[in-house]
Design a protein around this motif. Structure first.
Motif, PDB file in Angstrom:
ATOM      1  N   LEU A  98      31.992  41.121 -95.271  1.00 20.56           N
ATOM      2  CA  LEU A  98      32.696  42.164 -96.020  1.00 20.56           C
ATOM      3  C   LEU A  98      32.065  42.434 -97.383  1.00 20.56           C
ATOM      4  CD1 LEU A  98      36.432  41.403 -95.217  1.00 20.56           C
ATOM      5  CD2 LEU A  98      35.265  43.592 -94.893  1.00 20.56           C
ATOM      6  N   LEU A  99      31.352  41.438 -97.937  1.00 23.38           N
ATOM      7  CA  LEU A  99      30.698  41.648 -99.225  1.00 23.38           C
ATOM      8  C   LEU A  99      29.604  42.713 -99.138  1.00 23.38           C
ATOM      9  CD1 LEU A  99      30.435  37.984-100.559  1.00 23.38           C
ATOM     10  CD2 LEU A  99      31.913  39.820-101.405  1.00 23.38           C
ATOM     11  N   GLY A 100      29.156  42.993 -97.931  1.00 18.74           N
ATOM     12  CA  GLY A 100      28.207  44.083 -97.757  1.00 18.74           C
ATOM     13  C   GLY A 100      28.861  45.444 -97.866  1.00 18.74           C
ATOM     14  N   LEU A 101      30.184  45.466 -97.798  1.00 19.51           N
ATOM     15  CA  LEU A 101      30.934  46.721 -97.849  1.00 19.51           C
ATOM     16  C   LEU A 101      31.701  46.907 -99.146  1.00 19.51           C
ATOM     17  CD1 LEU A 101      32.471  46.779 -94.261  1.00 19.51           C
ATOM     18  CD2 LEU A 101      30.736  48.347 -95.148  1.00 19.51           C
ATOM     19  N   THR A 102      32.286  45.815 -99.656  1.00 18.65           N
ATOM     20  CA  THR A 102      33.159  45.943-100.817  1.00 18.65           C
ATOM     21  C   THR A 102      33.235  44.622-101.566  1.00 18.65           C
ATOM     22  OG1 THR A 102      35.407  46.450-101.549  1.00 18.65           O
ATOM     23  CG2 THR A 102      35.189  45.346 -99.424  1.00 18.65           C
ATOM     24  N   THR A 103      33.470  44.709-102.871  1.00 19.76           N
ATOM     25  CA  THR A 103      33.731  43.514-103.677  1.00 19.76           C
ATOM     26  C   THR A 103      35.206  43.440-104.064  1.00 19.76           C
ATOM     27  OG1 THR A 103      33.112  44.724-105.692  1.00 19.76           O
ATOM     28  CG2 THR A 103      31.378  43.429-104.607  1.00 19.76           C
ATOM     29  N   ALA A 104      36.011  44.331-103.499  1.00 17.01           N
ATOM     30  CA  ALA A 104      37.449  44.322-103.782  1.00 17.01           C
ATOM     31  C   ALA A 104      38.086  43.065-103.205  1.00 17.01           C
ATOM     32  CB  ALA A 104      38.112  45.558-103.185  1.00 17.01           C
ATOM     33  N   LEU A 105      39.153  42.596-103.854  1.00 11.85           N
ATOM     34  CA  LEU A 105      39.832  41.391-103.391  1.00 11.85           C
ATOM     35  C   LEU A 105      40.489  41.606-102.029  1.00 11.85           C
ATOM     36  CD1 LEU A 105      41.491  40.110-106.711  1.00 11.85           C
ATOM     37  CD2 LEU A 105      39.427  39.264-105.572  1.00 11.85           C
ATOM     38  N   ARG A 106      40.931  42.830-101.757  1.00 10.30           N
ATOM     39  CA  ARG A 106      41.564  43.134-100.480  1.00 10.30           C
ATOM     40  C   ARG A 106      40.784  44.254 -99.803  1.00 10.30           C
ATOM     41  NH1 ARG A 106      46.556  41.070 -99.564  1.00 10.30           N
ATOM     42  NH2 ARG A 106      47.022  42.742 -98.099  1.00 10.30           N
ATOM     43  N   ALA A 107      40.186  43.936 -98.668  1.00  7.45           N
ATOM     44  CA  ALA A 107      39.447  44.940 -97.904  1.00  7.45           C
ATOM     45  C   ALA A 107      40.421  45.786 -97.095  1.00  7.45           C
ATOM     46  CB  ALA A 107      38.449  44.261 -96.974  1.00  7.45           C
ATOM     47  N   SER A 108      40.027  46.997 -96.812  1.00  9.09           N
ATOM     48  CA  SER A 108      40.852  47.886 -96.006  1.00  9.09           C
ATOM     49  C   SER A 108      40.767  47.477 -94.539  1.00  9.09           C
ATOM     50  CB  SER A 108      40.373  49.325 -96.167  1.00  9.09           C
ATOM     51  OG  SER A 108      39.106  49.487 -95.529  1.00  9.09           O
ATOM     52  N   PRO A 109      41.735  47.880 -93.719  1.00 15.36           N
ATOM     53  CA  PRO A 109      41.657  47.581 -92.278  1.00 15.36           C
ATOM     54  C   PRO A 109      40.373  48.107 -91.643  1.00 15.36           C
ATOM     55  CG  PRO A 109      43.866  48.312 -92.861  1.00 15.36           C
ATOM     56  CD  PRO A 109      43.019  48.516 -94.082  1.00 15.36           C
ATOM     57  N   ALA A 110      39.919  49.286 -92.071  1.00 12.26           N
ATOM     58  CA  ALA A 110      38.683  49.844 -91.514  1.00 12.26           C
ATOM     59  C   ALA A 110      37.491  48.984 -91.877  1.00 12.26           C
ATOM     60  CB  ALA A 110      38.486  51.272 -92.012  1.00 12.26           C
ATOM     61  N   GLU A 111      37.466  48.479 -93.107  1.00 14.91           N
ATOM     62  CA  GLU A 111      36.364  47.609 -93.537  1.00 14.91           C
ATOM     63  C   GLU A 111      36.383  46.289 -92.767  1.00 14.91           C
ATOM     64  OE1 GLU A 111      35.832  49.165 -98.154  1.00 14.91           O
ATOM     65  OE2 GLU A 111      37.338  47.620 -97.667  1.00 14.91           O
ATOM     66  N   LYS A 112      37.553  45.740 -92.552  1.00 20.07           N
ATOM     67  CA  LYS A 112      37.662  44.496 -91.779  1.00 20.07           C
ATOM     68  C   LYS A 112      37.189  44.718 -90.347  1.00 20.07           C
ATOM     69  CE  LYS A 112      41.401  42.306 -94.381  1.00 20.07           C
ATOM     70  NZ  LYS A 112      42.754  41.709 -94.323  1.00 20.07           N
ATOM     71  N   GLN A 113      37.537  45.853 -89.776  1.00 22.27           N
ATOM     72  CA  GLN A 113      37.098  46.161 -88.419  1.00 22.27           C
ATOM     73  C   GLN A 113      35.584  46.298 -88.354  1.00 22.27           C
ATOM     74  OE1 GLN A 113      38.866  46.082 -85.650  1.00 22.27           O
ATOM     75  NE2 GLN A 113      36.974  46.468 -84.513  1.00 22.27           N
ATOM     76  N   SER A 114      34.990  46.908 -89.379  1.00 19.80           N
ATOM     77  CA  SER A 114      33.532  47.050 -89.425  1.00 19.80           C
ATOM     78  C   SER A 114      32.854  45.687 -89.511  1.00 19.80           C
ATOM     79  CB  SER A 114      33.127  47.916 -90.624  1.00 19.80           C
ATOM     80  OG  SER A 114      33.558  49.246 -90.464  1.00 19.80           O
ATOM     81  N   ALA A 115      33.432  44.778 -90.308  1.00 23.44           N
ATOM     82  CA  ALA A 115      32.859  43.441 -90.443  1.00 23.44           C
ATOM     83  C   ALA A 115      32.915  42.685 -89.122  1.00 23.44           C
ATOM     84  CB  ALA A 115      33.591  42.665 -91.538  1.00 23.44           C
ATOM     85  N   LEU A 116      34.043  42.753 -88.432  1.00 19.83           N
ATOM     86  CA  LEU A 116      34.181  42.065 -87.148  1.00 19.83           C
ATOM     87  C   LEU A 116      33.255  42.674 -86.099  1.00 19.83           C
ATOM     88  CD1 LEU A 116      38.058  41.530 -87.038  1.00 19.83           C
ATOM     89  CD2 LEU A 116      36.281  39.827 -87.521  1.00 19.83           C
ATOM     90  N   ALA A 117      33.096  44.000 -86.137  1.00 23.37           N
ATOM     91  CA  ALA A 117      32.179  44.662 -85.202  1.00 23.37           C
ATOM     92  C   ALA A 117      30.744  44.227 -85.459  1.00 23.37           C
ATOM     93  CB  ALA A 117      32.313  46.180 -85.331  1.00 23.37           C
ATOM     94  N   ALA A 118      30.384  44.039 -86.744  1.00 20.38           N
ATOM     95  CA  ALA A 118      29.027  43.590 -87.076  1.00 20.38           C
ATOM     96  C   ALA A 118      28.792  42.162 -86.583  1.00 20.38           C
ATOM     97  CB  ALA A 118      28.805  43.674 -88.583  1.00 20.38           C
ATOM     98  N   LEU A 119      29.798  41.302 -86.727  1.00 22.74           N
ATOM     99  CA  LEU A 119      29.669  39.938 -86.203  1.00 22.74           C
ATOM    100  C   LEU A 119      29.522  39.954 -84.691  1.00 22.74           C
ATOM    101  CD1 LEU A 119      32.299  38.056 -88.411  1.00 22.74           C
ATOM    102  CD2 LEU A 119      29.823  37.693 -88.415  1.00 22.74           C
ATOM    103  N   ASP A 120      30.270  40.814 -84.038  1.00 23.29           N
ATOM    104  CA  ASP A 120      30.160  40.953 -82.587  1.00 23.29           C
ATOM    105  C   ASP A 120      28.759  41.400 -82.202  1.00 23.29           C
ATOM    106  OD1 ASP A 120      30.819  41.086 -79.903  1.00 23.29           O
ATOM    107  OD2 ASP A 120      31.844  43.006 -80.063  1.00 23.29           O
ATOM    108  N   ALA A 121      28.189  42.348 -82.986  1.00 22.11           N
ATOM    109  CA  ALA A 121      26.866  42.893 -82.678  1.00 22.11           C
ATOM    110  C   ALA A 121      25.774  41.839 -82.765  1.00 22.11           C
ATOM    111  CB  ALA A 121      26.543  44.059 -83.616  1.00 22.11           C
ATOM    112  N   VAL A 122      25.969  40.821 -83.610  1.00 21.53           N
ATOM    113  CA  VAL A 122      24.949  39.772 -83.732  1.00 21.53           C
ATOM    114  C   VAL A 122      25.312  38.541 -82.907  1.00 21.53           C
ATOM    115  CG1 VAL A 122      24.215  40.560 -86.015  1.00 21.53           C
ATOM    116  CG2 VAL A 122      25.972  38.775 -85.844  1.00 21.53           C
ATOM    117  N   GLY A 123      26.262  38.690 -81.995  1.00 21.63           N
ATOM    118  CA  GLY A 123      26.602  37.604 -81.079  1.00 21.63           C
ATOM    119  C   GLY A 123      27.555  36.578 -81.629  1.00 21.63           C
ATOM    120  N   LEU A 124      28.348  36.957 -82.648  1.00 25.75           N
ATOM    121  CA  LEU A 124      29.271  36.004 -83.261  1.00 25.75           C
ATOM    122  C   LEU A 124      30.723  36.462 -83.161  1.00 25.75           C
ATOM    123  CD1 LEU A 124      27.345  34.926 -86.504  1.00 25.75           C
ATOM    124  CD2 LEU A 124      27.507  33.718 -84.321  1.00 25.75           C
ATOM    125  N   ALA A 125      31.069  37.090 -82.060  1.00 24.93           N
ATOM    126  CA  ALA A 125      32.472  37.453 -81.832  1.00 24.93           C
ATOM    127  C   ALA A 125      33.322  36.183 -81.832  1.00 24.93           C
ATOM    128  CB  ALA A 125      32.615  38.190 -80.507  1.00 24.93           C
TER     129      ALA A 125
END
Length: 241
Positions: A98-125
């Protein structure tokens, strides 16, 4: 049709510890360029100048034809993956990405979804809640790649990202980077001490010595017979380590 140029270093000069480094380089959009050479030759300095961590004493750094020599690192179309992966040990894999997207203390649901999708893309679901200490070296490097990918910058800089990995894991990460390159249309500059890392992946190799690009050519040319032989390169790499 001539390929679009993603990056140009135009007479870039930088003085460092008594050595004056000078780089002229053109990198095509979508190209994978491996950068090799002995320790202290200027390989990492070249990446730092491209990323904006260092300002050249002279010359220009152009991205897609635009002069961004004085631009801040955050304003450049660049993501950087370091040798030590630069993960925060007290943050989960998801939070590190998520630090690649935001430095805010609370990430948005869309940002969290993007982070999880990125982990999935690199084989870390399923790895989102793990801390770096609970992951292998290869898994931590995958998190670093996911963080770089989620930024959606077209130029990926890799400074010896495989140095701490064994042969099998090196090939896994190289294959992953090749897939991400195809899917995202990335341009890659990868510093490595192992010329073997370029085989089957890099389009060209730049050999840096004494602060200059001493030779550059296709991977087949650079790891084959003269002008620069594979034996010559390996001799320098062994010396550099």
């Amino acid at each position: 049709m001539t390929a679009q140029t993603a990056l140009v270093l135009d007479d870039v000069t930088f003085a460092h510890e008594g050595l004056t480094l000078q780089f002229d380089l053109h990198v095509a959009a979508g190209e994978w360029l491996a950068i090799i050479g002995p320790s202290g030759a200027g390989k990492s300095t070249l990446l730092d100048i491209v990323a904006g961590f260092l300002q050249p004493d002279r010359g220009r750094v152009l991205f897609n034809g635009s002069d961004m020599t004085s631009a801040a690192p955050s304003d450049r179309p660049v993501s950087f993956v370091f040798q030590e992966n630069n993960l925060f040990p007290n943050l989960t894999a998801e939070a590190n990405v998520l630090l690649g997207l935001t430095t805010a203390l609370r990430a948005s649901p869309a940002e969290k979804q993007s982070a999880l999708a990125a982990l999935d893309a690199v084989g870390l679901a399923g790895f989102g809640k793990r801390l770096p200490a609970a992951m292998s070296g290869g898994e931590r490097q995958r998190v670093a790649l996911a963080r770089a990918m989620v930024r959606k910058r077209p130029l990926l800089l890799l400074d010896e990202p495989l140095a701490a990995l064994g042969p099998a894991m090196r090939q896994d990460i190289l294959a992953l980077m090749a897939r991400l390159r195809r899917e995202a249309g990335l341009t890659i500059l990868m510093v490595t001490h192992q010329p073997d890392d370029a085989i089957g992946y890099a389009d060209r190799i730049a050999y840096v010595e004494n602060g200059r690009i001493a030779a550059i050519g296709t991977t087949a040319e650079m790891l084959g017979p003269p002008p620069v032989s594979y034996t010559h390169l390996r001799a320098h790499e062994t010396r550099g380590n």
